[in-house]
Design an enzyme around this catalytic site. Structure first.
Site, PDB file in Angstrom:
ATOM      1  N   CYS A  73      19.509 -10.528  15.946  1.00 53.35           N
ATOM      2  CA  CYS A  73      18.256  -9.760  16.038  1.00 53.35           C
ATOM      3  C   CYS A  73      18.393  -8.602  17.032  1.00 53.35           C
ATOM      4  O   CYS A  73      19.181  -8.677  17.986  1.00 53.35           O
ATOM      5  CB  CYS A  73      17.119 -10.646  16.541  1.00 53.35           C
ATOM      6  SG  CYS A  73      16.631 -11.940  15.416  1.00 53.35           S
ATOM      7  N   GLU A  75      16.377  -7.717  19.379  1.00 57.52           N
ATOM      8  CA  GLU A  75      16.009  -8.068  20.758  1.00 57.52           C
ATOM      9  C   GLU A  75      17.193  -8.631  21.524  1.00 57.52           C
ATOM     10  O   GLU A  75      17.443  -8.291  22.680  1.00 57.52           O
ATOM     11  CB  GLU A  75      14.882  -9.110  20.769  1.00 57.52           C
ATOM     12  CG  GLU A  75      13.561  -8.629  20.209  1.00 57.52           C
ATOM     13  CD  GLU A  75      13.430  -8.840  18.701  1.00 57.52           C
ATOM     14  OE1 GLU A  75      14.447  -8.771  17.975  1.00 57.52           O
ATOM     15  OE2 GLU A  75      12.295  -9.077  18.250  1.00 57.52           O
ATOM     16  N   CYS A 112      11.488 -13.542  17.230  1.00 56.01           N
ATOM     17  CA  CYS A 112      11.722 -14.877  16.663  1.00 56.01           C
ATOM     18  C   CYS A 112      11.912 -15.886  17.799  1.00 56.01           C
ATOM     19  O   CYS A 112      12.065 -15.510  18.968  1.00 56.01           O
ATOM     20  CB  CYS A 112      12.957 -14.858  15.760  1.00 56.01           C
ATOM     21  SG  CYS A 112      14.520 -14.917  16.657  1.00 56.01           S
TER      22      CYS A 112
HETATM   23  N1  THU Z   1      14.792  -9.625  13.134  1.00 54.62           N
HETATM   24  C1  THU Z   1      14.911  -9.014  14.353  1.00 54.62           C
HETATM   25  O1  THU Z   1      15.839  -8.264  14.599  1.00 54.62           O
HETATM   26  N2  THU Z   1      13.952  -9.283  15.263  1.00 54.62           N
HETATM   27  C2  THU Z   1      12.850 -10.054  15.053  1.00 54.62           C
HETATM   28  O2  THU Z   1      12.034 -10.194  15.944  1.00 54.62           O
HETATM   29  C3  THU Z   1      12.659 -10.705  13.759  1.00 54.62           C
HETATM   30  C4  THU Z   1      13.747 -10.544  12.777  1.00 54.62           C
HETATM   31  C5  THU Z   1      15.802  -9.307  12.121  1.00 54.62           C
HETATM   32  C6  THU Z   1      16.753 -10.402  11.763  1.00 54.62           C
HETATM   33  C7  THU Z   1      17.159 -10.016  10.366  1.00 54.62           C
HETATM   34  O3  THU Z   1      18.205  -9.068  10.448  1.00 54.62           O
HETATM   35  C8  THU Z   1      15.936  -9.322   9.801  1.00 54.62           C
HETATM   36  O4  THU Z   1      15.148  -8.957  10.910  1.00 54.62           O
HETATM   37  C9  THU Z   1      15.101 -10.205   8.861  1.00 54.62           C
HETATM   38  O5  THU Z   1      14.788 -11.394   9.454  1.00 54.62           O
END
Ligand code: THU
Length: 163
Positions: A73, A75, A112
């Site tokens: 992610c 973050e 998440c």
């Molecule tokens: N994702 C993030 O980068 N941050 C979040 O807070 C939620 C989800 C990304 C992970 C994945 O690459 C895509 O979003 C779909 O879940």
């Protein structure tokens, strides 16, 4: 039996103009970073911008992989890089921005569960709260002071102590 209720506090701003300039800029950097994501699988783009107490800003975006769980992610990309680039520098604010290729995200996304745990570790290490700003393409901006509002009953390192 004793039932406890936990309150969380999230502040909603109708737009970025209600925020100080420094935070407007941080959200803009998160938005810019979202465009640099590598998200061919989800087509969901997230950017994160970390403002450190030393004034530096570190950005990151989600990085996906054909082996889905190998991706990371935005973050965590930003938080981990911030602490590798400036170890020990406190994180003041984390801005998160999301947009999707095929639908309009009309409310702020929040990090998440795994990212929340990483934010919690950082707060615990630096002994101060992180201000978290969340925004999507349209809709309001959400803000919270400290991860406890997003992750009540957090697991901290103290819980690992044997004595
Ligand atoms: N994702 C993030 O980068 N941050 C979040 O807070 C939620 C989800 C990304 C992970 C994945 O690459 C895509 O979003 C779909 O879940």
């Amino acid at each position: 039996m004793n039932t406890k209720e936990i309150k969380i506090k999230i502040t909603e701003f109708s737009g970025t103009s209600e925020l100080p300039e420094e935070e407007q800029d941080l959200l803009q950097q998160a938005a810019k970073s979202a465009s640099n994501s590598y998200a061919p699988y989800s087509e969901f783009h997230v950017g994160a911008a970390v403002l450190l107490e030393n004034g530096e800003i570190i950005c990151g975006s989600n990085q996906e992989n054909a082996a889905y769980p190998s991706g990371l992610c935005a973050e965590r990309v930003a938080m981990f890089y911030a602490n590798s680039r400036y170890p020990g520098a406190k994180v003041k604010t984390l801005a998160i921005f999301a947009h999707a290729d095929h639908f309009l995200i009309d409310k702020p996304i929040s990090p998440c569960g795994t990212c929340r745990q990483v934010i919690a570790e950082t707060e615990n290490r630096q002994k101060s709260k992180i201000r978290i700003l969340m925004q999507s393409e349209t809709g309001p901006v959400n803000m919270t002071e400290g991860i406890e509002n997003l992750l009540p009953l957090t697991f901290y390192e103290e819980k690992l102590k044997k004595k």
